[in-house]
Design an enzyme around this catalytic site. Structure first.
Site, PDB file in Angstrom:
ATOM      1  N   ARG A   1     -47.487  69.076 -31.565  1.00  0.00           N
ATOM      2  CA  ARG A   1     -48.656  68.185 -31.553  1.00  0.00           C
ATOM      3  C   ARG A   1     -48.250  66.750 -31.851  1.00  0.00           C
ATOM      4  O   ARG A   1     -48.746  65.814 -31.229  1.00  0.00           O
ATOM      5  CB  ARG A   1     -49.725  68.661 -32.547  1.00  0.00           C
ATOM      6  CG  ARG A   1     -50.415  69.953 -32.114  1.00  0.00           C
ATOM      7  CD  ARG A   1     -51.391  70.457 -33.142  1.00  0.00           C
ATOM      8  NE  ARG A   1     -50.684  70.712 -34.396  1.00  0.00           N
ATOM      9  CZ  ARG A   1     -51.206  70.551 -35.603  1.00  0.00           C
ATOM     10  NH1 ARG A   1     -52.454  70.146 -35.744  1.00  0.00           N
ATOM     11  NH2 ARG A   1     -50.503  70.803 -36.683  1.00  0.00           N
TER      12      ARG A   1
ATOM     13  N   ASN B   1     -54.254  72.931 -32.551  1.00  0.00           N
ATOM     14  CA  ASN B   1     -53.755  74.305 -32.574  1.00  0.00           C
ATOM     15  C   ASN B   1     -54.906  75.264 -32.301  1.00  0.00           C
ATOM     16  O   ASN B   1     -56.002  75.099 -32.839  1.00  0.00           O
ATOM     17  CB  ASN B   1     -53.147  74.645 -33.935  1.00  0.00           C
ATOM     18  CG  ASN B   1     -51.731  74.143 -34.085  1.00  0.00           C
ATOM     19  OD1 ASN B   1     -51.040  73.855 -33.108  1.00  0.00           O
ATOM     20  ND2 ASN B   1     -51.279  74.046 -35.319  1.00  0.00           N
TER      21      ASN B   1
END
Length: 95
Positions: free
Chosen positions: A24, A42
């Site tokens: 990320r 997520n």
């Protein structure tokens, strides 16, 4: 000059070993380099959802980066969906 017609919203679901490996953070860095706004989140099942808005060409470059072998972790598959931008996004956040 980028017109509204050239703006796009990319939603990509990245499958594989992409959690707990800096994916990320890496995605956020690539998106900001490209001038995109959005998020990387997520999801259950070892997936990350990436939402990015901005010039279509920049979104396409982000999608290429998500599919490249240079990502952290191990990407098995990237599913994509294109739509009209909704707006209201500022910066790029990790969730």
């Amino acid at each position: 000059m980028v017109t509204d017609a050239q703006q796009a919203r990319l939603t990509a679901w990245v499958h594989g070993r992409v959690q707990g490996v800096g994916f990320r953070w890496w995605t956020r860095a690539r998106a900001l380099e490209l001038g995109l706004a959005g998020s990387a989140t997520n999801l259950p099942g070892n997936r990350v959802e990436v939402v990015a808005e901005g010039p279509r060409e920049s979104c396409e470059r982000l999608l290429e980066a998500l599919r490249s072998p240079d990502t952290p972790g191990d990407v098995d598959h990237v599913a994509e969906q294109w739509s009209e931008p909704k707006g209201g996004l500022t910066g790029f956040v990790e969730r």
